[in-house]
Design a protein around this motif. Structure first.
Motif, PDB file in Angstrom:
ATOM      1  N   TYR A  76       0.817  -1.204   0.000  1.00 36.84           N
ATOM      2  CA  TYR A  76       0.000   0.000   0.000  1.00 36.84           C
ATOM      3  C   TYR A  76       0.859   1.265   0.000  1.00 36.84           C
ATOM      4  O   TYR A  76       1.733   1.436   0.850  1.00 36.84           O
ATOM      5  CB  TYR A  76      -0.930  -0.017   1.219  1.00 36.84           C
ATOM      6  N   THR A 329      -6.000  -5.824   1.092  1.00 34.56           N
ATOM      7  CA  THR A 329      -6.021  -4.604   1.882  1.00 34.56           C
ATOM      8  C   THR A 329      -6.733  -4.822   3.207  1.00 34.56           C
ATOM      9  O   THR A 329      -7.662  -5.616   3.310  1.00 34.56           O
ATOM     10  CB  THR A 329      -6.738  -3.475   1.124  1.00 34.56           C
ATOM     11  N   ASN A 343      -1.893  -3.419   4.342  1.00 33.21           N
ATOM     12  CA  ASN A 343      -2.039  -4.754   3.765  1.00 33.21           C
ATOM     13  C   ASN A 343      -1.895  -5.823   4.835  1.00 33.21           C
ATOM     14  O   ASN A 343      -1.425  -5.561   5.932  1.00 33.21           O
ATOM     15  CB  ASN A 343      -0.970  -5.011   2.700  1.00 33.21           C
TER      16      ASN A 343
END
Length: 360
Positions: A76, A329, A343
């Protein structure tokens, strides 16, 4: 749920062979084997699996619950294009051979020893944005990746919605839908294309009735499903419709119970053993409501058990009887649909419900 004693009483019958469709709690004596037997019905459920080597999302997945592969992806807000591969044996993840080209948003099909990834985006690590769509395919033999055929994309700009793939092997797969940028900048169109892969090249198949992207594709080349996703960029463009593929043409299937985009999906399965879920779009808000999956029986979708971790952009493998969801996620609730916080490296295993026979 009523059991056998409530329906038929407690008399134990003697039979030469086990009944074809016993009900929960039913008892009988099998005179051929000399065993007293009972039918037991269990509910589908998720349980914890092994942790991957890295917390990632936007990676491809394929295979079965006990022989799965994940490849590519990113972390991320890091804007990297990972070439890494990991393999799962039903207990733990181990490193596999690296992709030739690191990629995000790609899709996978096939098995551990006959798999592929196709599409997605690549670019320069550390630069922002979604990257540039790639037309390349890579094939996996359980050890290393080799170059495969080139797929045709209707998205030639910068976007994450390349086709979604499914199939039983690297010589029998399809890739479906995705972006269509023929309308020019700011016009969010979707592709209705289907392409078949024979291990060498991609060729055109039947067109979807409704073009879609951010969708889920499940099943096999000749028994496939395209479910959910959207007809545009925004969450308000989300759809619940399903289409079924017979290897030549698409027809309407049952609607999902909730909007689903960027969800994990089953791998090798018939269309009637498919599942998808992990992060539903609540009322088109774009955020997750729960980690519940939906399962398909060939006609309609039913709400199944929820994963313990709500996860979007996760990889999936297996079928409803024995499924796997990995990575994705992590969401937090803000009262308005939720937001991404990072994540996860966790994976979860699905055991499908059903009736089994045990010897007493």
């Amino acid at each position: 749920m009523s059991d056998y004693s409530e329906i038929k009483g407690t008399t134990i019958s003697t039979v030469a062979s086990d009944p074809a469709n016993p009900v929960n709690g039913q008892l009988w004596y099998n005179s051929t084997s000399g065993d007293l037997k009972q039918a037991e019905t269990t509910s589908a459920a998720w349980s914890s699996g092994g942790n991957m080597g890295a917390a990632i999302y936007q990676h491809a997945g394929f295979g079965t619950q006990t022989a799965a592969v994940i490849a590519g992806g990113t972390t991320y807000l890091a804007y990297v294009y990972r070439p890494n591969t990991e393999e799962y044996d039903g207990t733990s993840w181990t490193a596999g051979g690296n992709l030739s080209t690191g990629r995000r948003f790609s899709s996978g099909a096939g098995t551990l020893t006959s798999g592929l990834v196709v599409g997605g985006t690549n670019g320069t690590n550390g630069q922002g944005g979604m990257g540039t769509p790639t037309t390349s395919t890579e094939e996996y033999d359980g050890t290393s990746w080799t170059a495969g055929g080139t797929i045709t994309l209707e998205d030639t700009g910068t976007g994450a919605a390349t086709p979604r793939a499914t199939g039983a092997s690297q010589t029998s797969a399809i890739a479906v839908g995705g972006d269509d940028d023929s309308g020019g900048p700011g016009v969010y169109l979707t592709s209705d294309n289907t392409q078949h892969y024979d291990g060498t090249s991609w060729t055109a198949g039947g067109n979807l009735s409704t073009g879609r992207k951010y969708h889920q594709v499940m099943g096999t080349e000749n028994d496939g499903l395209a479910a959910g996703g959207g007809t545009g960029f925004y969450s308000s463009d989300a759809i619940t419709s399903t289409e079924e593929y017979d290897g030549t043409s698409w027809s309407s299937g049952g609607n999902l119970n909730d909007y689903k985009r960027f969800n994990a999906e089953s791998g090798i399965s018939s269309s009637s053993g498919a599942w998808t879920g992990g992060a539903a779009d609540a009322n088109n808000s774009g955020g997750p409501t729960d980690g519940a999956i939906e399962t398909y029986n060939g006609t309609s979708w039913s709400v199944g058990p929820a994963m313990s971790q709500h996860r979007g952009h996760a990889a999936g493998a297996g079928n409803y009887a024995a499924g796997l969801a990995a990575g994705g996620t992590v969401f937090a609730s803000d009262g308005a649909g939720g937001y991404i916080t990072g994540n996860t490296a966790t994976s979860e295993e699905l055991t499908g419900g059903g009736t089994s026979i045990r010897t007493i």
